[in-house]
Design an enzyme around this catalytic site. Structure first.
Site, mmCIF file in Angstrom:
data_model
loop_
_atom_site.group_PDB
_atom_site.id
_atom_site.type_symbol
_atom_site.label_atom_id
_atom_site.label_comp_id
_atom_site.label_asym_id
_atom_site.label_seq_id
_atom_site.Cartn_x
_atom_site.Cartn_y
_atom_site.Cartn_z
ATOM 1 N N GLY A 130 -104.496 -14.941 -20.422
ATOM 2 C CA GLY A 130 -105.729 -15.728 -20.394
ATOM 3 C C GLY A 130 -106.277 -15.906 -21.797
ATOM 4 N N SER A 131 -107.592 -16.078 -21.874
ATOM 5 C CA SER A 131 -108.213 -16.342 -23.169
ATOM 6 C C SER A 131 -108.246 -15.071 -24.012
ATOM 7 C CB SER A 131 -109.648 -16.830 -22.960
ATOM 8 O OG SER A 131 -110.417 -15.765 -22.426
ATOM 9 N N GLY A 148 -108.909 -11.157 -22.968
ATOM 10 C CA GLY A 148 -107.941 -10.136 -23.376
ATOM 11 C C GLY A 148 -108.602 -9.008 -24.133
ATOM 12 N N GLU A 163 -101.019 -11.558 -23.110
ATOM 13 C CA GLU A 163 -100.527 -12.873 -23.504
ATOM 14 C C GLU A 163 -101.743 -13.786 -23.520
ATOM 15 O OE1 GLU A 163 -99.357 -16.633 -23.184
ATOM 16 O OE2 GLU A 163 -98.481 -15.957 -21.292
ATOM 17 N N CYS A 188 -100.368 -22.223 -22.865
ATOM 18 C CA CYS A 188 -100.596 -21.359 -24.033
ATOM 19 C C CYS A 188 -99.735 -21.845 -25.183
ATOM 20 C CB CYS A 188 -100.183 -19.930 -23.745
ATOM 21 S SG CYS A 188 -101.083 -19.231 -22.421
HETATM 22 C C1 UN1 Z 1 -98.456 -20.012 -20.575
HETATM 23 O O1 UN1 Z 1 -98.927 -21.098 -20.901
HETATM 24 O O2 UN1 Z 1 -99.190 -19.054 -20.266
HETATM 25 O O3 UN1 Z 1 -93.075 -21.734 -22.593
HETATM 26 C C2 UN1 Z 1 -97.018 -19.748 -20.425
HETATM 27 C C3 UN1 Z 1 -93.782 -22.334 -21.783
HETATM 28 C C4 UN1 Z 1 -93.833 -21.816 -20.369
HETATM 29 C C5 UN1 Z 1 -94.761 -20.680 -20.233
HETATM 30 C C6 UN1 Z 1 -96.138 -20.911 -20.762
HETATM 31 N N1 UN1 Z 1 -92.497 -21.424 -19.956
HETATM 32 O O4 UN1 Z 1 -94.449 -23.310 -22.077
#
Ligand code: UN1
Length: 505
Positions: free
Chosen positions: A239-240, A244, A261, A295
């Site tokens: 998450g953000s 985290g 993450e 992300c």
């Molecule tokens: C995420 O945005 O939390 O590599 C994960 C990627 C994806 C996973 C993203 N397989 O863009």
């Protein structure tokens, strides 16, 4: 319109959001609505779990550990194989539900379920490969080795943008490693989580394993309680950065282990020699795909000044051809943002960009239609702009130009986040410089492809404010186990390490 889908996935109009070894009859939290971000309509209402419900889920997860850890790992792998089989059968429906609830386009919704299946396959193989090392002992007649044991129940906190894949990254590994899971999904995507729990329940209950995978749809209090609870030696949270940090502090207070993450603010360098055909396609997917809500989304483009004009012109043209539409409709490449809040963050960011001297080259507005749609946006930015250091979860791409690759790499690394990165170049030296210790400072670094869309085989995660965790492939499984170093003396004397003498008559 969606009732058949919901029925097939056993989602009734009011769903129980707490599975603690079994569905709780009446979770005692409030009720939330799952909204379709493409239309604003309510899909279903969901009963959430309170702290009292969390207590039941936590104690059941913890209790399940006692027997789950004793099942041989390949037998645990067999359970994961069965789960993967069910996911294969229900891929189409589950993928469509992801589209409906998270607003991802159809192929991305399906891709997410494929990512779960891939994780199950990977974990099945892994269940026979949880290897430890044997190490040369310095002492005669001694064996020195390490082995990996199950750790305990894992708390898994996931975000709306990968509402099921990220659970699978964690759950598939945790299961083969011998750890039960308590999952707290995003309150924005409870239905996908309940549908997955329905699928895994069939497998677990048929084998008498209820309690190994649990779910609680709850609010922040529940997340904080999981983080603070010693019955969860590992907390994996996506998450953000703000979320985290608060989870990490709670986990650290009790000396637990966290796997984080968090935010990404990913950059891509396009060099003088770059193949722009490749770069344009990659940038488009990385910056506009998933409506900029990965992300790994590309947010900062750093382009050699000799190629900037051509690249920007081609990108503007491509952005103009992006088909915006309902995410379940064939041909749509840009669906909605997740919520009205997300739209507000987008419009606030555009206002700040203008205040800080950025020039909007294309896009920049909400789209006038029902649902949470915004235009894919390109901004000519200046390195000094404060906002370029922040992750705005929307399709906003900042463009910078550079002359010297060293300066470009410095600019690339000069943000608090460190998840993913990319370079486009036809020159081997430039590619290797980007991958060298003085190159990209991110957990993921790509050459001639964009920063998003990683496969599960590699370890996924990033440095700095991204949190340092690694999930999915490679040896990420080690985070879900405890390492035990064992020394066995099979001789008849007791030599001490480091040659220490300790003789007493
Ligand atoms: C995420 O945005 O939390 O590599 C994960 C990627 C994806 C996973 C993203 N397989 O863009």
């Amino acid at each position: 319109m969606w009732q058949d889908l919901l029925n097939r996935l056993r989602l009734r109009s009011t769903n129980s959001g707490v599975y603690a070894g079994r569905w709780l009859d009446r979770p005692s939290g409030g009720e939330i609505e799952s909204l379709n971000p493409a239309t604003g309509e309510i899909i279903a209402k969901v009963h959430t779990g309170s702290l009292a419900d969390f207590e039941v889920a936590a104690s059941n997860s913890h209790a399940a550990f006692a027997s789950w850890r004793k099942l041989p790992a390949p037998q645990r792998g067999e359970i994961v194989r069965l789960i993967g089989e069910q996911l294969r059968k229900q891929k189409d429906d589950l993928g469509l539900l992801v589209t409906l609830e998270a607003g991802k386009i159809r192929s991305e919704g399906l891709g997410e379920v494929q990512e779960m299946i891939d994780m199950c396959d990977f974990a099945v193989g892994l269940s026979r490969q949880l290897y430890g090392l044997t190490i040369a002992s310095e002492r005669p007649d001694h064996r020195l080795m390490e082995q990996w044991h199950p750790l305990g129940a894992v708390g898994v906190i996931t975000a709306f943008n990968f509402p099921v894949a990220v659970w699978a990254w964690n759950a598939a590994l945790a299961l083969v490693c011998g750890d039960p899971v308590l999952w707290k999904p995003s309150h924005l995507t409870p239905l996908t989580a309940i549908a997955v729990q329905n699928i895994v329940n069939d497998v677990l209950e048929s084998r008498g394993l209820a309690g190994v995978l649990n779910l609680i749809v709850g609010d922040r209090d529940v997340g904080q309680s999981i983080a603070a609870d010693v019955r969860f030696p590992l907390i994996s949270a996506t998450g953000s950065t703000a979320m985290g940090k608060s989870v990490a502090v709670k986990v650290a207070e009790r000396l637990g282990r966290s796997l984080l993450e968090l935010g990404g603010n990913n950059g891509c360098i396009v060099t003088e020699s770059a193949d722009l055909d490749l770069a344009v396609r990659a940038i488009l997917f990385a910056a506009v795909g998933t409506a900029g809500q990965r992300c790994t989304t590309l947010r900062r483009l750093i382009v050699h000044e000799s190629r900037a004009e051509e690249l920007i012109a081609r990108l503007k043209k491509a952005y103009g051809n992006v088909k915006v539409g309902l995410p379940w409709e064939e041909g749509t490449v840009l669906g909605p943002l997740i919520s009205e809040d997300a739209v507000k963050q987008f419009t606030d960011a555009i206002a700040t960009i203008k205040q800080q001297g950025g020039e909007v080259l294309c896009g920049g507005s909400r789209i006038d239609r029902p649902g949470c749609y915004v235009q894919p946006t390109i901004v000519q930015a200046k390195p000094a702009m404060e906002i370029v250091k922040h992750e705005t979860f929307a399709p906003i791409l900042y463009v910078f130009t550079y002359q010297d690759l060293n300066a470009a790499i410095e600019l690339h690394n000069n943000v608090p986040q460190g998840l993913s990165s990319a370079i486009f170049t036809e020159r081997m030296r430039e590619a290797e410089q980007f991958l060298s210790p003085a190159g990209s400072d991110c957990g993921i670094a790509n050459v001639n492809l964009g920063p998003s869309g990683a496969e599960i085989g590699g370890a996924f995660g990033g440095e700095k404010e991204t949190g340092g965790g690694r999930e999915a492939g490679s040896d990420a499984w080690k985070a879900y186990m405890r390492r035990q170093t064992c020394t066995v003396n099979y001789g008849t004397t007791l030599p001490l390490a480091q040659g220490v003498k300790f003789d007493v008559e």
